[in-house]
Design an enzyme around this catalytic site. Structure first.
Site, PDB file in Angstrom:
ATOM      1  CG  ASP A 376      -1.983   1.048   1.188  1.00  0.00           C
ATOM      2  OD1 ASP A 376      -2.200   1.607   0.102  1.00  0.00           O
ATOM      3  OD2 ASP A 376      -2.593   1.318   2.234  1.00  0.00           O
ATOM      4  CG  ASP A 722      -4.067  -0.086   6.122  1.00  0.00           C
ATOM      5  OD1 ASP A 722      -4.843  -0.575   5.275  1.00  0.00           O
ATOM      6  OD2 ASP A 722      -3.675   1.089   6.076  1.00  0.00           O
ATOM      7  CG  ASP A 726      -5.857  -3.818   2.792  1.00  0.00           C
ATOM      8  OD1 ASP A 726      -6.296  -3.687   1.635  1.00  0.00           O
ATOM      9  OD2 ASP A 726      -5.437  -2.877   3.473  1.00  0.00           O
TER      10      ASP A 726
END
Length: 1012
Positions: A376, A722, A726
């Site tokens: 990310d 996070d 996800d």
């Protein structure tokens, strides 16, 4: 006091601290066996002696923790120390040694009964073997205890945390410290830490499959149930172990630990044995191979002796059995399993010190094999210190100085001039920041600590910098339509306590989405209808800011007058300020908003990440950015960090045809969006994934699809995450990596590794450390196995060539072994444990990041390593047997007619010869420890960098000297003191192992260089 345009003044409620105590004298938890779902909130609050507005006092919480115990499920009963000690003997190779011990004892008994005068007074071989096995077991017991302590320390570092209301403040505590009466604060991605009765719920949905088997998330409400229902239908309750998939809420904890619903069924869960790792399976395989090889070699040698010489007496049988004992002792690396566990545990500890918390030792193997890191952007590649830097309203653009979460800064123009208080643009900026601060679930504390989403907190910081909230302190939130990945906006309804009939909706969200809900625009102190030109200007600003790597958020508001609220079903505001869930009424509320402005938020890249990405590329590891941000923002950050080439053009059209995709090999696209991925066929998608390194505006299913596609191409994928969305991709990846700071509990539980600092560089360092650990494992395996193979070859060739080497007395019959079983076992204890452990914590000798990632199908001990092991083993056996031969008449280097001037018997000469061979083999293995630090590099490079190895060598030397020069140990180990000149001979022969190893490595380097 100034007013918001077309809006009623707002103010905040005052609260008082309640000091309540639990008066129950029973140790059983309240509601542990009852059903609070059929009681209203006030009844539950009263029964639990808590406060829904302030929570428990800290002192009361500590008292309840003492009374009711920790919020944990009962674990497996502790294994007694004596059982854990006996486990040290549960190894096939140890069984082999125990059988050898029994054989040796039986041989001693037979020899004593047939020849009392010639037999030893005590079975020294048996005693020494048993003592050494016990010492090894004690060392293993101590080392495994330390390893378990290290893993336990790591588990404490990764222990789940829960946000609760204590002393009127939201605090994050260890989940194990949650007690009945606590007020849980629940948000998307959280794991519910205890059973509780809901106080409030905004679009709250909970995944309860782990408890009820319900496959879809359950919508939760706060209303009291009329009767007790099954767990799946208790919609006003949340249960321990379930996960929040959407929305927010609060709940009173009614049960903790084993009193929760999941605790009641915990005893019915079967204990499943954890699967062994590939490395463990290979070590088991190596042990079996060694054991089988020893048995075969012993059988072949015994058969050959029987055919060639025959067994003429019981002594011949005894000596043959002792030979089997010697071979068994020579082959067995007794401490292999223990050393492996300790090395992995110590490596994981080192990783934890660098903020990479590996949850399982077995994951270390996979880390060193990572070929792709999917990361990310926010907080991992960037600093996660979101800062509002620019604001655009109807009157123009201004800047806010200052960075990070310290609310120090001023409002300035584009030329740096400070904006006056009376300026119309300042009025617009203040209104926008008020809207962004109220439609906000973040919290900024005075000491700079933040709670919640960093993007939301950045709005609070900007508002404080310009004192936007000074005139709007008296506010009270009464309802929320939360932000979701589908909606991309959030609305909060607030009111003025002095005027309960006046409500205002405040909203923030993606500007392009929020614009669709706006009909008006704020200009100075006035509101006018929004034109198509206004919309185009705003979208143009969004595009420009996105190109500059800003994250944009729009702010809007709308008064909700009494007449309008009466038309919205579901909003019921009472004196307590509670409302029912209004998410289903979003369409009725979120329209005719007034556009206040938008902010540009920058999250600067971490300065160290660019170097880490370059290091990853050098190591053959591809870095991929997967983010929900705007594609242009993602591409800009990716270019800044070196993930893609900043100068390349947009070649997205190339991926839509497989033939054209072939032409972009090695080139990453600017960015692919989720919509573009959806438009692709499976073949086009797989072709794109081979080359695209930046994905923007992606949904959870896209992340999962990307991971699966990368894995199908043979990649070992590390995936960071996070949020709760996800978790599926993180769990599916070979190395799931959760954010330790911003990560949700669901994601942390799904991951194999947690980043304590949310930093991409930590992943690269962890991969490097994983490679070093794996390389160290190969080092001590090369060392242990080559040393033990050397011992086996010494015994095997010493027996087969006994006549040629002078080991066998020509006047005697039977078998004479070159080294005693006790000597071989002492060598294993002396040279295996300490040097192998020291190599297990060795630093980087080879450049582990200058090689391609290891494939998981690659063997830990490959063909090249077996060749290395065999070569060193043969050299080691040769120098040992040469040393023995030098001190025996009739060998290759001595004449059978040579006269012993001291009149020593063959047995006495054999003791001296064995002492020489014994000493040579010990030092040959110590030289081998230096040579085994690298399969290719010279041992003399960074020779003194591992102080632990030199300490282990020094300890081994001291103990060997003790065996040679202490009379009692001479008797136990069959040794005799050596003279100085003999030490020169022994060390010179032993050093040949290191010298010939250097020649072997030099040839190997030349071969590799020639093939490049």
């Amino acid at each position: 006091m100034s007013d918001l345009p077309r809006e009623t003044q707002l103010h905040s409620p005052s609260t008082s601290s309640l000091g309540l105590s639990l008066n129950s004298s029973s140790d059983s938890q309240p509601y542990a066996d009852a059903d609070p779902s059929i009681l209203d909130i006030n009844a539950v609050e009263t029964a639990l002696h808590t406060s829904v507005t302030n929570g428990l006092r800290s002192e009361e919480a500590r008292a309840r923790l003492e009374k009711y115990g920790r919020n944990e499920l009962a674990g497996k009963p502790a294994v007694p120390a004596w059982k854990r000690f006996l486990v040290q003997f549960q190894d096939p190779l140890v069984y082999l040694l125990l059988v050898a011990t029994i054989i040796s004892f039986v041989a001693w008994v037979i020899e004593r009964s047939t020849n009392p005068s010639g037999a030893e007074p005590l079975p020294f071989d048996c005693i020494v073997i048993v003592v050494i096995l016990i010492v090894n077991a004690v060392l293993g017991f101590i080392q495994e205890n330390r390893a378990e302590a290290a893993v336990e320390a790591l588990s404490q570092m990764t222990a789940p945390h829960t946000t609760v209301l204590r002393d009127g403040r939201a605090v994050t505590i260890n989940t194990a410290e949650v007690v009945p009466g606590d007020i849980l604060i629940l948000g998307e991605g959280d794991t519910v830490s205890a059973d509780g009765r809901l106080l409030s719920a905004a679009s709250l949905r909970v995944a309860e499959a782990s408890l009820t088997g319900e496959s879809l998330p359950v919508a939760k409400k706060t209303g009291t149930l009329e009767s007790t229902k099954s767990l799946g239908d208790r919609t006003n309750m949340v249960f321990n172990g379930t996960a929040i998939t959407q929305g927010t809420g609060r709940a009173i904890v009614t049960s903790t630990g084993m009193k929760t619903q999941v605790g009641k069924i915990a005893d019915m869960l079967s204990q499943t044995k954890e699967d062994s790792t590939p490395l463990e399976r290979e070590m088991d395989n190596v042990s079996k191979i060694l054991g089988i090889a020893v048995v075969i070699i012993a059988a072949v040698v015994l058969a050959a002796l029987w055919l060639l010489e025959g067994f003429h007496s019981i002594d011949d049988v005894i000596e043959s059995l002792l030979l089997a004992v010697s071979l068994a002792v020579a082959a067995v690396p007794e401490g292999l399993a223990t050393i492996l566990t300790v090395v992995l545990a110590l490596g994981v500890q080192r990783m934890a010190k660098h903020n990479a918390i590996v949850k399982k030792l077995s994951s270390v193997e996979t880390l060193g094999s990572a070929s792709v890191i999917c990361s990310d952007k926010t907080g991992t590649l960037t600093r996660n210190e979101m800062t509002v830097e620019t604001l655009i309203t109807a009157s123009g653009e201004v800047k806010v100085t200052g960075t990070g979460y310290v609310p120090v800064g001023v409002l300035v123009g584009l030329e740096g001039e400070e904006i006056e208080t009376s300026s119309p643009i300042r009025r617009e900026v203040v209104t926008a920041l008020v809207a962004g601060s109220i439609a906000n679930n973040g919290e900024l504390r005075d000491e700079g600590e933040i709670i919640g989403d960093p993007t939301e907190v950045s709005l609070l910081v900007a508002a404080r910098k310009v004192h936007a909230m000074d005139d709007y302190q008296s506010i009270e939130r009464v309802a929320e339509i939360p932000f979701t990945s589908e909606r991309k906006m959030q609305t909060v309804i607030a009111r003025d306590k002095a005027d309960a009939d006046s409500l205002t909706a405040f909203a923030k969200g993606a500007p392009d989405i929020l614009l669709e809900h706006c009909s008006y625009i704020l200009v100075g102190d006035h509101v006018r209808a929004m034109t198509q030109g206004d919309r185009q200007d705003i979208l143009a600003h969004v595009e420009r800011l996105s190109n500059q790597a800003y994250r944009t958020l729009g702010q809007a508001y709308a008064p909700l007058h009494v007449a309008r609220m009466q038309d919205i079903d579901g909003v019921r505001v009472d004196v307590s300020g509670r409302v029912e869930d209004i998410a289903e009424q979003a369409d009725a509320i979120e329209h005719d908003y007034i556009w206040a402005g938008m902010v540009g938020i920058i999250d600067p890249p971490r300065t160290e990440v660019r170097d880490s990405i370059a290091e990853a590329h050098r190591a053959g590891i591809r870095t991929i950015m997967i983010t929900g941000d705007h594609p242009l923002t993602a591409a800009r950050i990716a270019a800044d960090l070196g993930i893609i080439d900043e100068q390349q053009g947009d070649t997205r059209e190339s991926v839509y045809g497989l033939e054209r995709a072939e032409n972009i090999t090695g080139r990453a696209l600017t960015a692919l969006t989720g919509d573009e991925l959806d438009a692709m066929s499976d073949d086009e998608f797989n072709a794109a994934v081979r080359h695209v390194s930046v994905y923007a505006r992606v949904a959870p299913e896209h992340k999962m699809r990307i991971v699966k596609a990368l894995q199908s191409h043979g990649n070992i994928v590390a995936m960071t995450g996070d949020g709760v969305n996800d978790a599926p991709a993180v769990k599916s990846a070979d190395i799931g990596v959760a954010m330790g700071i911003t990560g949700t509990e669901v994601t942390k539980q799904s991951a194999k590794m947690i980043l304590a600092d949310d930093n991409f560089s930590t992943i690269v360092e962890a991969v490097k450390e994983g490679r070093i650990i794996f390389e160290n494992i190969r080092k001590f395996l090369r060392y242990l196995l080559s040393s033990n193979v050397g011992e086996v070859f010494t015994v095997f060739f010493g027996v087969v060539l006994a006549g040629v080497l002078g080991i066998k007395d020509p006047s005697s019959t039977g078998v004479t072994v070159p080294l005693l079983a006790t000597q071989l076992l002492w060598i294993n204890l002396l040279t295996d444990a300490a040097p192998a452990l020291a190599m297990g914590v060795d630093g980087q000798t080879d450049d582990v990041m200058n090689r391609a990632p290891r494939k998981m199908s690659d063997r830990v001990i490959d063909a090249a390593m077996w060749c290395d092991i065999a070569f060193i083993g043969i050299i080691m056996a040769a120098v040992t047997l040469i040393g023995i031969d030098l001190y025996l008449p009739g060998g290759l280097f001595t004449d059978i007619s040579a006269v012993n001037v001291n009149g020593a018997s063959h047995d006495e000469q054999m003791v001296m010869a064995r002492t020489m061979g014994f000493t040579i083999l010990v030092f040959a293995q110590l030289f081998n420890a230096l040579a085994s630090r690298s399969a290719t590099q010279s041992a003399f490079k960074n020779l003194f960098s591992n102080v632990w190895l030199w300490g282990a060598i020094a300890l081994s030397v001291v103990l060997q000297l003790a065996v040679i020069y202490i009379p009692a140990l001479n008797t136990a180990f069959g040794t005799t003191p050596l003279h100085p000149h003999q030490w020169f001979e022994a060390l010179g022969l032993a050093a040949l192992v290191l010298a010939l190893s250097e020649v072997y490595k030099c040839v190997a380097r030349l071969v590799v260089k020639r093939h490049r």
